[in-house]
Design an enzyme around this catalytic site. Structure first.
Site, PDB file in Angstrom:
ATOM      1  N   ASN A  14       0.848  -1.200   0.000  1.00 42.97           N
ATOM      2  CA  ASN A  14       0.000   0.000   0.000  1.00 42.97           C
ATOM      3  C   ASN A  14       0.883   1.249   0.000  1.00 42.97           C
ATOM      4  O   ASN A  14       2.099   1.153   0.000  1.00 42.97           O
ATOM      5  CB  ASN A  14      -0.956  -0.031   1.199  1.00 42.97           C
ATOM      6  CG  ASN A  14      -0.203  -0.125   2.502  1.00 42.97           C
ATOM      7  OD1 ASN A  14       0.569   0.748   2.858  1.00 42.97           O
ATOM      8  ND2 ASN A  14      -0.399  -1.231   3.227  1.00 42.97           N
ATOM      9  N   ASP A  51      -4.297  -6.443   5.131  1.00 38.46           N
ATOM     10  CA  ASP A  51      -5.296  -7.311   5.758  1.00 38.46           C
ATOM     11  C   ASP A  51      -5.267  -8.722   5.176  1.00 38.46           C
ATOM     12  O   ASP A  51      -5.666  -9.672   5.838  1.00 38.46           O
ATOM     13  CB  ASP A  51      -6.695  -6.697   5.584  1.00 38.46           C
ATOM     14  CG  ASP A  51      -6.846  -5.429   6.422  1.00 38.46           C
ATOM     15  OD1 ASP A  51      -6.265  -5.386   7.514  1.00 38.46           O
ATOM     16  OD2 ASP A  51      -7.520  -4.491   5.968  1.00 38.46           O
ATOM     17  N   LYS A 111       9.110 -17.227 -10.505  1.00 37.38           N
ATOM     18  CA  LYS A 111       8.380 -16.086 -11.067  1.00 37.38           C
ATOM     19  C   LYS A 111       7.126 -16.596 -11.785  1.00 37.38           C
ATOM     20  O   LYS A 111       7.204 -17.550 -12.571  1.00 37.38           O
ATOM     21  CB  LYS A 111       9.290 -15.364 -12.058  1.00 37.38           C
ATOM     22  CG  LYS A 111       8.639 -14.157 -12.676  1.00 37.38           C
ATOM     23  CD  LYS A 111       9.561 -13.520 -13.701  1.00 37.38           C
ATOM     24  CE  LYS A 111       8.807 -12.380 -14.399  1.00 37.38           C
ATOM     25  NZ  LYS A 111       9.562 -11.848 -15.527  1.00 37.38           N
ATOM     26  N   PHE A 124      -4.327   3.146  14.792  1.00 40.10           N
ATOM     27  CA  PHE A 124      -4.608   4.142  13.757  1.00 40.10           C
ATOM     28  C   PHE A 124      -5.754   3.622  12.906  1.00 40.10           C
ATOM     29  O   PHE A 124      -5.878   2.409  12.706  1.00 40.10           O
ATOM     30  CB  PHE A 124      -3.368   4.378  12.878  1.00 40.10           C
ATOM     31  CG  PHE A 124      -2.432   5.398  13.459  1.00 40.10           C
ATOM     32  CD1 PHE A 124      -1.684   5.113  14.584  1.00 40.10           C
ATOM     33  CD2 PHE A 124      -2.314   6.653  12.874  1.00 40.10           C
ATOM     34  CE1 PHE A 124      -0.836   6.066  15.141  1.00 40.10           C
ATOM     35  CE2 PHE A 124      -1.462   7.608  13.409  1.00 40.10           C
ATOM     36  CZ  PHE A 124      -0.726   7.319  14.538  1.00 40.10           C
ATOM     37  N   LYS A 132     -13.528   0.210  15.840  1.00 43.43           N
ATOM     38  CA  LYS A 132     -12.197  -0.424  15.951  1.00 43.43           C
ATOM     39  C   LYS A 132     -11.631  -0.284  17.363  1.00 43.43           C
ATOM     40  O   LYS A 132     -11.024  -1.212  17.884  1.00 43.43           O
ATOM     41  CB  LYS A 132     -11.223   0.225  14.963  1.00 43.43           C
ATOM     42  CG  LYS A 132     -11.408  -0.310  13.567  1.00 43.43           C
ATOM     43  CD  LYS A 132     -10.503   0.370  12.588  1.00 43.43           C
ATOM     44  CE  LYS A 132     -10.991   0.036  11.177  1.00 43.43           C
ATOM     45  NZ  LYS A 132     -10.248   0.742  10.156  1.00 43.43           N
ATOM     46  N   LYS A 154     -10.916  -3.789  19.125  1.00 38.75           N
ATOM     47  CA  LYS A 154      -9.511  -4.152  19.343  1.00 38.75           C
ATOM     48  C   LYS A 154      -9.071  -3.881  20.774  1.00 38.75           C
ATOM     49  O   LYS A 154      -7.910  -4.080  21.110  1.00 38.75           O
ATOM     50  CB  LYS A 154      -8.621  -3.409  18.342  1.00 38.75           C
ATOM     51  CG  LYS A 154      -8.964  -3.738  16.886  1.00 38.75           C
ATOM     52  CD  LYS A 154      -7.930  -3.196  15.915  1.00 38.75           C
ATOM     53  CE  LYS A 154      -8.443  -3.336  14.476  1.00 38.75           C
ATOM     54  NZ  LYS A 154      -7.379  -3.441  13.486  1.00 38.75           N
TER      55      LYS A 154
HETATM   56  O1  C5P Z   1      -8.830  -2.720  11.060  1.00 29.58           O
HETATM   57  P1  C5P Z   1      -7.855  -1.765  10.510  1.00 29.58           P
HETATM   58  O2  C5P Z   1      -6.823  -2.396   9.639  1.00 29.58           O
HETATM   59  O3  C5P Z   1      -8.428  -0.577   9.819  1.00 29.58           O
HETATM   60  O4  C5P Z   1      -7.132  -1.190  11.822  1.00 29.58           O
HETATM   61  C1  C5P Z   1      -6.061  -0.318  11.753  1.00 29.58           C
HETATM   62  C2  C5P Z   1      -5.185  -0.483  12.953  1.00 29.58           C
HETATM   63  O5  C5P Z   1      -4.948  -1.870  13.225  1.00 29.58           O
HETATM   64  C3  C5P Z   1      -3.813   0.112  12.728  1.00 29.58           C
HETATM   65  O6  C5P Z   1      -3.349   0.597  13.965  1.00 29.58           O
HETATM   66  C4  C5P Z   1      -2.997  -1.066  12.225  1.00 29.58           C
HETATM   67  O7  C5P Z   1      -1.614  -0.905  12.492  1.00 29.58           O
HETATM   68  C5  C5P Z   1      -3.608  -2.235  12.974  1.00 29.58           C
HETATM   69  N1  C5P Z   1      -3.609  -3.497  12.238  1.00 29.58           N
HETATM   70  C6  C5P Z   1      -2.921  -4.578  12.716  1.00 29.58           C
HETATM   71  N2  C5P Z   1      -2.922  -5.749  12.031  1.00 29.58           N
HETATM   72  C7  C5P Z   1      -3.623  -5.894  10.919  1.00 29.58           C
HETATM   73  C8  C5P Z   1      -4.350  -4.821  10.410  1.00 29.58           C
HETATM   74  C9  C5P Z   1      -4.313  -3.627  11.098  1.00 29.58           C
HETATM   75  O8  C5P Z   1      -2.252  -4.438  13.747  1.00 29.58           O
HETATM   76  N3  C5P Z   1      -3.615  -7.039  10.281  1.00 29.58           N
END
Ligand code: C5P
Length: 397
Positions: free
Chosen positions: A209, A278, A288, A322, A336, A340
């Protein structure tokens, strides 16, 4: 870091590295500091006072007793006004005098008269640097409380190879910022994640990204300046390696998870600024992937949510997440924060101009566990980093 309102006395002594002090002066003034420059007579042989005067916007001080300067400012006044005193480059001669309490010129008198923190950035020939007299003097000054930015190794202007080259201006600047920052995070171990992750498809390609890592790196640097021990778990970024911070480079989300989990027990705070992918490809091809049909379907599977995993720990550190969103900022961020089990979430709408990935600024909203919401204006990522740490400090109690 914003050095607005700070007065830095930059002392320049006579060595070939004087030209690098010009760059340091630029960094200090750009950060908003008022800089008063003292030059020794030898320093003026290398670069004229006019250069320092023009760039600092202040007269350069060279004489211990100068009728005009004395009336305006005086060495005691310089010493009193300083928030920090930086000697760069610091010659063996100046370090020798300071270590032995000699005060026979403007530089040595000002250093003895100040109660502000003193930072030395030595620069000299490798043999002088290793000389027992020099080593003793440096040691003495360290014991007296002076901070030292060690010289670097490499080719020296005198033709020798070895240690003695003045530290880079950015490194000295960072040390000055640390001297001027509040030391309110001493005793904390803060782990910051930064940057994107890379999920490999084959040895050549990956899914990633636009995260630049700037926000996470700004947080790591700000936390270190404020006295914390900092561990920076970083995805691949094109940023300079911060000095004095434990850097753990990773590529994929799984590697990031392992790096975080191995270190979390030692941490009092975890700030997850990384843009973690994600999903990852179900299969990574060892070879390759060849161009064959008209379509290629890549199957993806969920990555572990590192932050959610931290939120489930029985003894968990203070957690800051974040949320980069493209709509319903408040709703998504609040969900979130709860899902979380976070203490605070920094939400931003990445579709807003001046916010989000790959820009130097951000527009954030802070949401807290107790339901408080703080709406912030557009600011640099450095300013936002300090503000986030102010709130972290508040939550730590
Ligand atoms: O659910 P989302 O990806 O939007 O959440 C963002 C937050 O979760 C960020 O702080 C990111 O660093 C963390 N995150 C994580 N592991 C993932 C996805 C996001 O720790 N697989």
């Amino acid at each position: 870091m914003n050095l607005q309102g700070k007065t830095i006395v930059l002392v320049v002594t006579g060595g070939i590295a004087v030209y690098k002090a010009v760059e340091l002066l630029r960094l200090l003034t750009k950060a908003g500091a008022t800089v008063q420059v003292i030059m020794t007579r030898a320093a003026t042989e290398f670069v004229t006072p006019l250069t320092f005067q023009t760039l600092s916007g202040n007269p350069v001080h060279t004489e211990l007793f100068n009728l005009i300067q004395e009336q305006e400012i005086g060495h005691i006044s310089l010493a009193d006004r300083a928030d920090a005193l930086v000697i760069a480059p610091a010659t063996a001669n100046c370090i020798g005098k300071l270590a032995n309490g000699i005060a026979d010129d403007l530089l040595t008198t000002t250093v003895m008269a100040t109660t502000a923190p003193v930072l030395l950035a030595p620069a000299m020939n490798v043999n002088m640097y290793q000389h027992p007299a020099y080593r003793q003097n440096e040691q003495k000054l360290r014991q007296m409380g002076c901070q030292v930015v060690d010289p670097e190794q490499g080719e020296l202007a005198c033709g020798w190879q070895g240690t003695g080259r003045l530290a880079r201006p950015e490194v000295i600047f960072e040390a000055v910022c640390r001297l001027c920052a509040p030391q309110d995070l001493v005793g904390q171990t803060i782990l910051v994640t930064a940057g994107p992750t890379r999920e490999e498809l084959d040895p050549i390609r990956f899914i990633s990204n636009h995260s630049s890592g700037r926000m996470g790196y700004a947080l790591a640097r700000a936390a270190q300046r404020r006295g914390a021990r900092v561990i920076l778990v970083s995805g691949p970024v094109a940023l300079d390696r911060p000095t004095g911070i434990e850097l753990v480079p990773v590529a994929s989300a799984c590697q990031m998870q392992q790096a975080v989990m191995e270190r979390v027990e030692a941490c009092t705070v975890v700030i997850k600024a990384a843009a973690v992918a994600d999903y990852r490809p179900v299969q990574r091809s060892d070879q390759k992937i060849k161009k064959e049909g008209e379509r290629l379907v890549v199957e993806l599977e969920r990555n572990p949510d590192i932050l959610a995993g931290l939120g489930r720990l029985t003894r968990r550190p203070l957690l800051v997440g974040f949320a980069a969103e493209t709509g319903d900022l408040q709703g998504h961020a609040a969900a979130k924060l709860a899902a979380k089990n976070l203490d605070m979430i920094v939400a931003n709408d990445v579709t807003q101009e001046g916010a989000g990935f790959n820009v130097a600024t951000n527009i954030a909203r802070l949401l807290f566990r107790d339901g408080r919401v703080e709406e912030l204006a557009l600011m640099s990522k450095e300013e936002l980093a300090d503000l986030i740490l102010d709130r972290v400090r508040g939550l730590l109690g």
